[in-house]
Design a protein around this motif. Structure first.
Motif, short mmCIF file in Angstrom:
data_model
loop_
_atom_site.label_atom_id
_atom_site.label_comp_id
_atom_site.label_asym_id
_atom_site.label_seq_id
_atom_site.Cartn_x
_atom_site.Cartn_y
_atom_site.Cartn_z
N VAL A 178 -1.46 -2.27 4.16
CA VAL A 178 -2.05 -2.79 2.92
C VAL A 178 -1.29 -2.18 1.76
CG1 VAL A 178 -4.18 -3.09 1.60
CG2 VAL A 178 -4.28 -2.90 4.10
N GLY A 179 -0.46 -2.98 1.08
CA GLY A 179 0.35 -2.49 -0.03
C GLY A 179 1.82 -2.47 0.34
N GLY A 180 2.61 -3.20 -0.45
CA GLY A 180 4.05 -3.31 -0.16
C GLY A 180 4.90 -2.57 -1.17
N GLY A 181 4.51 -1.32 -1.52
CA GLY A 181 5.34 -0.46 -2.38
C GLY A 181 6.34 0.30 -1.52
N LEU A 182 6.78 1.46 -2.01
CA LEU A 182 7.81 2.21 -1.27
C LEU A 182 7.30 2.67 0.10
CD1 LEU A 182 9.51 4.53 -3.93
CD2 LEU A 182 10.33 2.40 -2.95
N SER A 183 6.07 3.23 0.14
CA SER A 183 5.59 3.77 1.42
C SER A 183 5.31 2.65 2.42
CB SER A 183 4.35 4.64 1.22
OG SER A 183 3.28 3.88 0.69
N GLY A 184 4.66 1.57 1.95
CA GLY A 184 4.31 0.48 2.86
C GLY A 184 5.54 -0.23 3.39
N THR A 185 6.52 -0.45 2.52
CA THR A 185 7.72 -1.16 2.95
C THR A 185 8.55 -0.30 3.90
OG1 THR A 185 7.66 -2.26 0.81
CG2 THR A 185 9.66 -2.54 2.09
N ALA A 186 8.65 1.00 3.59
CA ALA A 186 9.37 1.91 4.50
C ALA A 186 8.67 1.97 5.85
CB ALA A 186 9.46 3.31 3.89
N ALA A 187 7.33 1.98 5.83
CA ALA A 187 6.58 2.03 7.10
C ALA A 187 6.85 0.75 7.90
CB ALA A 187 5.09 2.19 6.82
N ALA A 188 6.82 -0.40 7.22
CA ALA A 188 7.05 -1.67 7.92
C ALA A 188 8.43 -1.68 8.58
CB ALA A 188 6.91 -2.83 6.94
N LEU A 189 9.43 -1.21 7.84
CA LEU A 189 10.80 -1.18 8.38
C LEU A 189 10.88 -0.24 9.57
CD1 LEU A 189 13.83 -1.76 8.20
CD2 LEU A 189 13.96 -0.25 6.22
N SER A 190 10.29 0.93 9.42
CA SER A 190 10.34 1.93 10.48
C SER A 190 9.61 1.43 11.73
CB SER A 190 9.71 3.23 9.94
OG SER A 190 9.62 4.20 10.91
N LEU A 191 8.45 0.81 11.57
CA LEU A 191 7.68 0.30 12.72
C LEU A 191 8.43 -0.81 13.43
CD1 LEU A 191 5.32 2.00 11.56
CD2 LEU A 191 3.83 0.07 12.00
N GLN A 192 8.96 -1.76 12.65
CA GLN A 192 9.69 -2.87 13.28
C GLN A 192 10.86 -2.36 14.11
OE1 GLN A 192 7.35 -6.08 12.38
NE2 GLN A 192 9.27 -6.23 13.48
N ARG A 193 11.55 -1.34 13.59
CA ARG A 193 12.71 -0.81 14.31
C ARG A 193 12.27 -0.15 15.62
NH1 ARG A 193 16.30 0.73 9.71
NH2 ARG A 193 17.04 -1.33 9.05
N LYS A 194 10.99 0.26 15.68
CA LYS A 194 10.47 0.86 16.92
C LYS A 194 9.78 -0.18 17.79
CE LYS A 194 11.45 5.18 15.77
NZ LYS A 194 12.52 5.93 16.43
N GLY A 195 9.90 -1.46 17.44
CA GLY A 195 9.33 -2.52 18.26
C GLY A 195 7.85 -2.76 18.04
N ILE A 196 7.32 -2.29 16.91
CA ILE A 196 5.89 -2.50 16.62
C ILE A 196 5.77 -3.54 15.50
CG2 ILE A 196 3.77 -1.37 15.82
CD1 ILE A 196 5.05 1.31 16.84
N ASP A 197 4.93 -4.54 15.70
CA ASP A 197 4.77 -5.60 14.70
C ASP A 197 4.07 -5.09 13.45
OD1 ASP A 197 6.01 -7.72 15.72
OD2 ASP A 197 4.22 -8.72 16.51
N ALA A 198 4.72 -5.25 12.31
CA ALA A 198 4.13 -4.77 11.05
C ALA A 198 3.87 -5.96 10.13
CB ALA A 198 5.08 -3.78 10.37
#
Ligand SMILES: Cc1cc2nc3c(=O)[nH]c(=O)nc-3n(C[C@H](O)[C@H](O)[C@H](O)COP(=O)(O)OP(=O)(O)OC[C@H]3O[C@@H](n4cnc5c(N)ncnc54)[C@H](O)[C@@H]3O)c2cc1C
Length: 373
Positions: free
Chosen positions: A7-27
């Protein structure tokens, strides 16, 4: 761990989404604004932020579209040089120690990387209902849709609604510091090649280069006017506050003329006591630890939260173990940034008495933050 809502697409949310996707987790990100982006002027990227961007695989792009420096120059109010010193870098001799770039550009680079990695985003949408179960979180959205998630991440900034919704009265509220920070986007004179700071009577100002022709100027006002000036009043008020300064500050002062050049905001801070999760809802970034900009580290620790979240979710066998591990790796570091920034901010109100203490605390903080995350 298959599906995570951010919830929230600022720096932390976008970095988390990128990091999760790279680990194979749907964000999946939901962003309440209609446009997924960032407003504002420039952002200073200290060593830990550059290291985080390197880990996220976007550092080269950021440096190409921003600016880098490895030297700090300190001046007195008249513009006389007091000291020049190298800023220790974290990435080796081929990289600058500190970067500067426009916030919207940094956001664009991160968001493009996250969507290329497979993250999805819906804008103009937020959470309307949230129900926790032992093995999942059921979420209803303001657009009438709903979904079931293994984990919900509140990355919705210092006035987090997820924090209020999940922690209620137990969550601390953002605390005002009685300080105001001004930032102006300016044409960069050729003489400003790195970080520059000017110490005046009760006021501190400085420059961060953002690119070949641009820089931003910050000004810390260690007291707040009773009311923030209107957009139209801002250029004149900022020039007035800068009147005691000479040197380059005086040279560029009269170029602060347009309301859209100037950003001004009061400073607040917040530190959630651990743990930052309840059940399967976790807070990251400013939602858990909003800091004042004295160490210029808020963005860095927001990016780091996202990276570490991807690592612990991929490595640990259960959500509970992953969230515990997340707290082990994040709490102390973020506490130190928030509390030391607040202390520096307090000392700025009495700079004559605490100049040496402030230098020492800044140095100690940067040395501690150089440790791997
Ligand atoms: C004056 C000032 C100067 C600063 N300068 C620096 C600096 O030079 N360097 C640095 O590293 N840090 C700096 N910081 C700190 C840095 O900007 C923040 O720490 C960082 O942006 C936090 O990122 P975040 O993603 O956690 O929160 P935010 O950047 O606030 O992002 C939150 C996102 O969530 C969205 N949102 C909010 N509510 C909801 C909702 N209910 N539903 C869905 N979406 C929602 C928002 O629209 C936004 O997109 C500064 C801060 C201040 C105040």
């Amino acid at each position: 761990m298959e599906r995570v809502l951010i919830v929230g697409g600022g720096l932390s949310g976008t970095a988390a989404a990128l990091s999760l996707q790279r680990k194979g987790i749907d964000a999946e990100i939901v962003e309440k604004e209609q446009v997924w982006g960032a407003s504002g002027t420039g952002i200073t990227l200290m060593g830990p932020a550059l290291r985080a961007l390197e880990q996220l695989g976007v550092l080269e792009q950021c440096l190409l579209q921003g600016s880098g420096a490895s030297e700090m120059r300190l001046f007195d109010a008249r513009g006389e040089l007091i000291q020049t010193f190298p800023i220790p870098g974290l990435l080796g001799p081929d990289y600058p120690s500190v970067g500067g770039m426009m916030r919207p550009t940094l956001h664009r680079i991160l968001s493009e990387a996250a969507t290329e990695a497979g993250a999805s985003v819906r804008t103009g949408v937020t959470v309307a209902a949230l129900e926790q179960h032992a093995d999942r979180v059921e979420v209803g959205f303001t657009d009438g849709t709903s979904g079931s998630y293994d984990l919900v991440v509140g990355a919705d900034g210092w006035r987090s609604q997820i924090r209020d919704r999940v922690f209620g009265d137990e969550a601390p509220q953002p605390q005002p510091l009685g300080q105001t920070v001004w930032r102006a986007l300016l044409h960069r004179p050729a003489s400003v090649t790195g970080e520059e700071q000017f110490y005046g009577p009760g006021l501190k100002t400085g420059f961060t280069p953002l690119g070949p022709d641009t820089m931003y100027q910050f000004l810390v006002q260690p007291f707040s006017d009773p009311e923030l000036p209107t957009a139209e009043e801002r250029p004149a008020r900022m020039r007035e506050l800068l009147a005691p300064f000479g040197g380059v500050v005086a040279e560029v002062r009269d170029t602060i003329t347009e309301p859209e050049q100037v950003d001004v905001r009061r400073l607040f801070w917040l530190l959630m006591p651990p743990p930052w999760y309840r059940g399967r809802v976790l807070l990251i970034g400013d939602a858990a630890h909003a800091t004042t900009p004295q160490l210029a580290m808020g963005g860095a620790i927001a990016l780091e939260d996202g990276i570490v979240l991807g690592e612990v979710l991929a490595a640990e066998g259960s959500v509970e173990a992953a969230l515990e591990r997340f707290m082990d790796r994040r709490y102390e570091r973020c506490r130190m940034v928030v509390e030391n920034s607040v202390q520096l901010s307090e000392w700025e109100k009495d700079a004559a008495a605490h100049g040496a203490d402030a230098g020492r605390l800044q140095h100690e903080s940067l040395a501690a933050l150089a440790a791997p995350i």
